[in-house]
Design a protein around this motif. Structure first.
Motif, short mmCIF file in Angstrom:
data_model
loop_
_atom_site.label_atom_id
_atom_site.label_comp_id
_atom_site.label_asym_id
_atom_site.label_seq_id
_atom_site.Cartn_x
_atom_site.Cartn_y
_atom_site.Cartn_z
N THR A 158 0.84 -1.19 0.00
CA THR A 158 0.00 0.00 0.00
C THR A 158 0.88 1.24 0.00
O THR A 158 2.05 1.18 0.38
N LEU A 159 0.30 2.37 -0.41
CA LEU A 159 1.02 3.63 -0.33
C LEU A 159 0.83 4.30 1.02
O LEU A 159 1.47 5.30 1.32
N GLY A 160 -0.06 3.76 1.84
CA GLY A 160 -0.29 4.30 3.16
C GLY A 160 0.58 3.60 4.18
O GLY A 160 1.72 3.23 3.93
N GLU A 161 0.03 3.35 5.37
CA GLU A 161 0.77 2.68 6.43
C GLU A 161 0.95 1.21 6.07
O GLU A 161 -0.02 0.48 5.87
N SER A 162 2.21 0.78 5.97
CA SER A 162 2.52 -0.58 5.55
C SER A 162 3.07 -1.45 6.67
O SER A 162 3.44 -2.60 6.43
N ASP A 163 3.16 -0.92 7.87
CA ASP A 163 3.69 -1.70 8.99
C ASP A 163 2.68 -2.76 9.42
O ASP A 163 1.46 -2.55 9.33
N PRO A 164 3.16 -3.89 9.91
CA PRO A 164 2.23 -4.94 10.38
C PRO A 164 1.55 -4.54 11.67
O PRO A 164 1.93 -3.58 12.35
N LEU A 165 0.55 -5.30 12.02
CA LEU A 165 -0.10 -5.16 13.32
C LEU A 165 0.70 -5.95 14.35
O LEU A 165 1.07 -7.10 14.12
N TYR A 166 0.97 -5.34 15.50
CA TYR A 166 1.65 -6.03 16.59
C TYR A 166 0.63 -6.34 17.68
O TYR A 166 -0.20 -5.50 18.04
N VAL A 167 0.69 -7.56 18.19
CA VAL A 167 -0.18 -7.98 19.28
C VAL A 167 0.71 -8.56 20.38
O VAL A 167 1.36 -9.59 20.19
N VAL A 168 0.76 -7.86 21.52
CA VAL A 168 1.63 -8.26 22.63
C VAL A 168 0.76 -8.87 23.72
O VAL A 168 -0.05 -8.19 24.35
N ASP A 169 0.90 -10.18 23.93
CA ASP A 169 0.11 -10.89 24.94
C ASP A 169 -1.38 -10.61 24.79
O ASP A 169 -2.11 -10.44 25.77
N GLY A 170 -1.82 -10.52 23.52
CA GLY A 170 -3.23 -10.31 23.26
C GLY A 170 -3.66 -8.87 23.13
O GLY A 170 -4.83 -8.60 22.81
N VAL A 171 -2.75 -7.91 23.34
CA VAL A 171 -3.11 -6.49 23.27
C VAL A 171 -2.56 -5.91 21.96
O VAL A 171 -1.34 -5.90 21.75
N PRO A 172 -3.43 -5.42 21.06
CA PRO A 172 -2.95 -4.85 19.81
C PRO A 172 -2.27 -3.50 20.04
O PRO A 172 -2.71 -2.70 20.88
N THR A 173 -1.21 -3.23 19.31
CA THR A 173 -0.49 -1.97 19.44
C THR A 173 0.24 -1.68 18.14
O THR A 173 0.48 -2.59 17.33
N GLY A 174 0.60 -0.43 17.94
CA GLY A 174 1.34 -0.06 16.74
C GLY A 174 2.80 0.22 16.99
O GLY A 174 3.54 0.50 16.05
N ASP A 175 3.24 0.12 18.24
CA ASP A 175 4.62 0.47 18.58
C ASP A 175 5.13 -0.49 19.65
O ASP A 175 4.51 -0.65 20.70
N ILE A 176 6.26 -1.14 19.37
CA ILE A 176 6.83 -2.09 20.33
C ILE A 176 8.21 -1.65 20.81
O ILE A 176 8.98 -2.46 21.30
N SER A 177 8.50 -0.36 20.69
CA SER A 177 9.82 0.12 21.09
C SER A 177 10.03 0.02 22.60
O SER A 177 11.16 0.07 23.08
N TYR A 178 8.94 -0.12 23.36
CA TYR A 178 9.05 -0.18 24.82
C TYR A 178 9.53 -1.54 25.31
O TYR A 178 9.93 -1.68 26.48
N LEU A 179 9.50 -2.56 24.46
CA LEU A 179 9.81 -3.91 24.90
C LEU A 179 11.31 -4.14 25.02
O LEU A 179 12.10 -3.71 24.17
N ASN A 180 11.69 -4.86 26.06
CA ASN A 180 13.06 -5.33 26.21
C ASN A 180 13.16 -6.69 25.52
O ASN A 180 12.46 -7.64 25.89
N PRO A 181 14.00 -6.83 24.48
CA PRO A 181 14.07 -8.11 23.76
C PRO A 181 14.34 -9.30 24.67
O PRO A 181 13.89 -10.41 24.37
N ALA A 182 15.04 -9.11 25.78
CA ALA A 182 15.36 -10.23 26.67
C ALA A 182 14.13 -10.74 27.42
O ALA A 182 14.18 -11.82 28.02
N SER A 183 13.03 -10.00 27.40
CA SER A 183 11.82 -10.42 28.11
C SER A 183 10.86 -11.21 27.23
O SER A 183 9.77 -11.56 27.67
N ILE A 184 11.28 -11.52 26.01
CA ILE A 184 10.38 -12.15 25.04
C ILE A 184 10.55 -13.67 25.07
O ILE A 184 11.68 -14.19 25.01
#
Length: 1023
Positions: free
Chosen positions: A172-198
């Motif tokens: 698409t020419l619009g927003e092409s980022d995927p949908l993120y779902v963290v433990d069942g909660v949809p969000t558009g930004d996962i920068s807050y996550l610590n990779p070691a906690s995954i």
């Protein structure tokens, strides 16, 4: 009688001694082997329900003290876990069997899980261990090279900058980022996550797997599962690393002597006199290397985390805290890019009523502080000045003040610019989590209610001091700017799941409803005339001028309501079928098309369950699967279907007075028929397991995104902005392959994973007369349109002139003609020869064509891990091929701007160069550089060694230490990159939005902040 009592006492004492003896600990020893009879080193032996444990030595031997009532839990990665009651045993010899995870691995899908064997859709997962080993700042970085079909590119190497993620190409020419779902909660930004906690990440790539998320799934879905507690004793894990970062590669610019030589030559070629004498040039030396002056050498990076988890059969929990800090490799006199993140998570699950009611929660809090340089395009880009400023004047003059240019009064000291113009700070607090309840009134029937929230609070401020950097770059009055955002998102999901086995028939039904709402409020204000003019006092209350205060604010809202259902069926785990349907209603569309329905179906056939393939030893599993489905996209401006009014820039004066009135006028036309953008996809896949060691997955897909959400082209006479319409189609098709190999050779364990994805991107329809969506003419100053979307071409391709070399002499200029007319009458020897593609004898826009494609044809990764006794090694690589970058570091609008050293290979006379033209002041009639051509395009294919880890677990050497693991490791990121690209980093995901709306540009190196090379040392201590 006395004898009786004496005998009774003796008997009681002996019984007590026996009981006491039985309850006392005794030593248990033994050997743990694999099926080949080799001893397994590093096997964990834990007393169930406690933290007491040990590991086997290099020969597989162990010893541990235990009471007869206790149970030994024996576990090792890649093998099935065994539990052995101690009893009176003093010797426990055990053979562990390999866990064929690829046969019975559980895959996370939307609103549930499935065994991988019966999954009929295209998914890929990455385990938490492989994520943590990359030591990445952002979670997306950890997926590079591990997820075929998922292209992940850095938009900047500055700490904290977002990455560009594309699942199976740009659709698409619009927003092409995927949908993120963290433990069942949809969000558009996962920068807050610590990779070691995954714990794990599952990517839903095809329409069948993603259709359960309907309206938001057109660009793929990334399901993220954070670590959960497990039944047993309390486990404590401390993980820490510290490292230093530096440039992997720097762009070589002309030094002072070379610069003066080139400037003289440019003046002569443009018919002017030289500006420097030979004596002046001889005395110049190297001059100032601005990039070196701005380098923050050995920039630190560190991460420290602690995780505590445990529980029992009724309740489990996991909680963690972490601190991450990273400085950038570029810094000014005071300002530098820096990123700090503190995170805290707590997850728990409780069986309130055994086998009937379960409650739980997942909660994450993060606090992020950022400051950064200006990066990106041609404007407000701190790095661009480092490459363009002449090297003839110093950073500081003799008085310790910032140096001024001796070439032009308009030239700016880039270090001074970074000092005065990069005062900024951004603070973000984020709380994301959910609370859920599961009720199972009867076996197989589960009701789940899940309430999630995503709360974000951002505060930002900047400081603009008084400065005079050049005749055209100055500020006479100080100011402070403050802003804030408040983002509130909630979702409420309710599902009913029913599972039942009828003899050989396995059935699972899922129905559900979900509602979510997103509201954001924003405010920004600026006040001038600060009493204390420094960043520490850059607050609005410190300003003294009330008449020039500016303030803006806005509120936006979005809501979605959905119903969905899914049926999964299989017969003897041989014949597989799944169907999903979802109905979404979005506030972004009007009443005519508010709701969209998104169905999918998929089927599979496990051939190895057939009699004719059973017993074939090399073939452990063979599955064919196919799917079709539709997903939606509603990511456009809120209430885009409505006509709106605006008062922005509508001020006016009425009559002869000086009073300014606020005006209002139509701002956008309405389109009540605006509807969903739809992505339709077919997928055909094969999965195989061979020799219990090899795994192969092969997918072919074709994804067609239609009814693009675009802004309609309207003539200016309309007097207002155009509406959104549905107006285009794009197709992505390709092949993905993933091969894995895991084995044990003696005491060495090996794992190899290779993957590749081939994708072709093509625009097939645009609803206007041209079949073209034009790119922005101002992405590079003075050059015009450089990219576009056009039917029959990949989206966002580079549009310009082809080049047939350099005119070597006057005869070549005169011979390049159409009939009697010269094709390039203004050309001189040393100028660029542009291709007359339409053969009309004139070089014009009609000759422009595709000269480059920023979209890679192939992405790939090769990953390796090995362990021997206490040693371990992991290597992660990735690469991209077939894409080109625009190398536009030098600004052409000022003659005195510096050049990269490649200009030293310019044309100096016949036969000297057929690729780099003569230098001029940029005013040559032939427009060598003001014509956008292949001179700007470079091959950006690359192969990168992303991460290498080497570690040693001292527990295998010192088995008596009271730890389950004590691992020391060294690691290197971005160790080397193989590429032909001449810039500092070929991985350029940056691209300005076209006309502030379309997200189709990429691969634009206009002064790009590169990714650093990093060396680290770390420690993992688990109790």
């Amino acid at each position: 009688m006395n004898k009786f009592y004496r005998n009774l006492v003796v008997s009681a004492v002996m019984m007590f001694m026996c009981i006491t003896s039985y309850a006392q600990e005794h030593l248990v020893s033994g050997t743990i082997k694999d099926v080949s009879g080799m001893g397994l080193p590093g096997v964990n032996i834990l007393i169930k329900g406690t933290t007491r444990g040990t590991t086997t030595d290099t020969e597989g031997n162990f010893s541990i003290s235990a009471t007869p009532e206790e149970v030994l839990v024996i576990s090792f990665i890649g093998y099935n876990t065994e539990e052995v009651p101690v009893g009176t045993q003093t010797t426990v010899d055990l053979t562990l069997t390999e866990d064929l995870q690829t046969l019975n691995e559980v895959v996370v899908v939307g609103y549930g899980t499935q065994e991988k064997k019966v999954v009929t859709a295209a998914t890929v997962n990455v385990k938490g261990e492989d994520i943590a080993n990359t030591n990445s700042l952002r979670l997306e970085q950890a997926l590079q090279g591990q997820t075929p079909g998922v292209q992940i590119s850095a938009t900047s190497g500055q700490p904290g900058e977002a990455l560009k993620v594309r699942v199976r190409g740009t659709g698409t020419l619009g927003e092409s980022d995927p949908l993120y779902v963290v433990d069942g909660v949809p969000t558009g930004d996962i920068s807050y996550l610590n990779p070691a906690s995954i714990e794990r990440i599952d990517v839903l790539k095809d329409a069948a797997s993603a259709a359960i998320y309907g309206a938001r799934a057109a660009n793929g879905v990334v399901l993220i599962t954070t670590k959960k507690g497990k039944s047993g004793g309390i486990q404590v894990a401390v993980d820490s690393y510290y490292g230093i970062q530096n440039f992997y590669k720097k762009l070589d610019m002309l030094d002072a002597t070379e610069y003066a030589t080139i400037m003289n030559e440019a003046h002569v070629n443009s018919g002017q006199n030289p500006v420097f004498t030979s004596e002046e040039i001889a005395a110049m030396g190297k001059g100032t290397n601005w990039l070196d002056e701005a380098t923050n050498k050995n920039a630190p990076i560190q991460n420290h985390s602690i995780t505590v988890s445990g529980g029992n059969e009724r309740s489990v929990f996991s909680t963690s805290a972490s601190y991450f800090q990273q400085e950038g490799i570029l810094a000014g006199n005071q300002n530098k890019s820096n990123f700090e993140r503190f995170t805290f998570t707590i997850n728990s699950n409780h069986k309130a009523i055994k086998d009937v009611v379960t409650i739980g929660q997942n909660l994450s809090y993060s606090s992020v502080t950022r400051q950064g340089l200006r990066v990106g395009g041609i404007y407000n880009n701190s790095l661009r000045g480092l490459f363009n400023t002449s090297p003839l004047f110093p950073v500081y003059d003799a008085n310790g003040e910032f140096g001024k240019s001796t070439v032009s009064a308009d030239e700016v000291n880039p270090i001074a610019s970074m000092y005065y113009q990069d005062f900024n700070r951004n603070y973000q607090d984020r709380l994301l989590g959910n609370i859920y309840t599961e009720i199972q009134p009867v076996k197989g029937l589960v009701f789940r209610s899940d309430i999630g929230v995503d709360l974000g609070f951002e505060n930002r401020r900047s400081f603009n001091p008084i400065y005079n950097l050049s005749a055209s770059t100055y500020n006479n009055i100080s100011s402070a700017t403050q802003g804030s955002n408040r983002n509130v998102r909630w979702n409420w999901d309710n599902t009913i799941r029913y599972s039942k086995t009828f003899q050989d028939h396995n059935l699972e039904l899922l129905v559900g409803v979900t509602a979510q709402e997103y509201t954001t409020t924003r405010m920004d204000a600026t006040k001038q005339g600060l009493t204390f003019s420094d960043f520490d006092h850059a607050w609005l209350d410190n300003g003294t001028i009330d008449t020039t205060v500016t303030a803006t604010g806005a509120r936006t809202e979005y809501a979605l309501f959905s119903q969905f259902g899914r049926v999964n069926y299989n017969y003897r785990e041989k014949y597989l079928f799944s169907a999903t349907v979802r109905r979404d209603g979005s506030s972004n569309f009007g009443p005519n098309n508010r709701y969209g329905i998104f169905p999918s179906v998929s089927a599979g056939w496990v051939l190895t369950e057939e009699e004719f393939l059973k017993g074939i030893r090399p073939l452990n599993m063979l599955k064919l699967r196919a799917s079709w489905g539709q997903n939606g996209n509603d990511r456009i401006e809120q209430f885009a279907y409505m006509a709106t009014l605006s008062s922005i820039d509508r001020d006016y004066y009425f009559g002869s007075g000086d009073t300014k009135y606020l005006g209002t006028s139509p701002d956008k036309l309405a389109n009540p028929d605006l509807k969903w953008e739809t992505s339709e996809q077919i997928d055909i896949g094969i999965e195989a397991e061979l020799f219990e060691k090899f795994s192969v997955t092969l997918d072919y897909y074709r994804k067609t995104t239609k009814d693009w959400l675009l802004v309609a082209p309207v003539p200016a006479i309309v007097g207002t902005n155009p509406p959104f319409i549905n107006g285009g189609t794009i197709t992505n098709k390709g092949v993905e392959v993933q091969v894995g190999y895991n084995t044990t050779i003696g005491e060495v364990r090996l794992g190899i994973n290779a993957n590749a994805a081939f994708n072709k991107n093509e625009v097939t329809r645009i609803n206007n007369s041209e079949g073209i969506i034009h790119g922005d003419a101002n992405l590079i100053q003075g050059i015009g349109e450089i990219n576009r979307a056009q039917v029959g071409y990949p989206v966002g391709y580079f549009w310009g002139y082809q080049v047939a070399g350099i005119f070597q002499n006057e005869a070549e200029v005169l011979s390049y003609r159409k009939g009697e007319s010269l094709i390039q009458p203004s050309a001189k020897p040393g100028d660029v020869k542009f291709v007359d593609r339409n053969n009309d004898g004139v070089i014009s826009d009609l000759d422009k064509t595709m000269i480059g494609d920023p979209n890679p044809n192939v992405t790939y990764g090769l990953n390796f891990n090995a362990s021997y006794k206490g040693f371990d090694l992991s290597v992660y690589t990735y690469g991209m091929g077939g894409q080109q970058n625009l190398f536009g570091v030098r600004s052409i609008e000022r003659w005195y701007n510096n050049y990269p050293k490649e200009i030293l290979g310019r044309w100096l006379g016949e036969g000297t160069s057929n690729s780099t033209p003569r230098v001029t002041l940029g005013d040559e009639p032939n427009k060598n550089y003001t014509n956008f051509s292949e001179l700007y395009i470079q091959d950006a294919s690359f192969f990168r060694l992303k991460t290498i880890n080497i570690g040693y677990d001292f527990k295998t050497l010192f088995r008596e230490i009271p730890l389950q693991k004590l691992r020391l490791y060294v690691s290197a990121n971005n160790l080397f990159t193989i590429t032909k690209y001449k810039g500092m980093d070929p991985e350029v995901g940056f691209g300005d939005r076209t006309n502030n709306r379309y997200n189709m540009t990429s691969g634009m190196d206009l002064g790009y902040y590169p990714q650093p090379r990093t060396f680290m040392v770390g420690l993992n201590a688990h109790f």
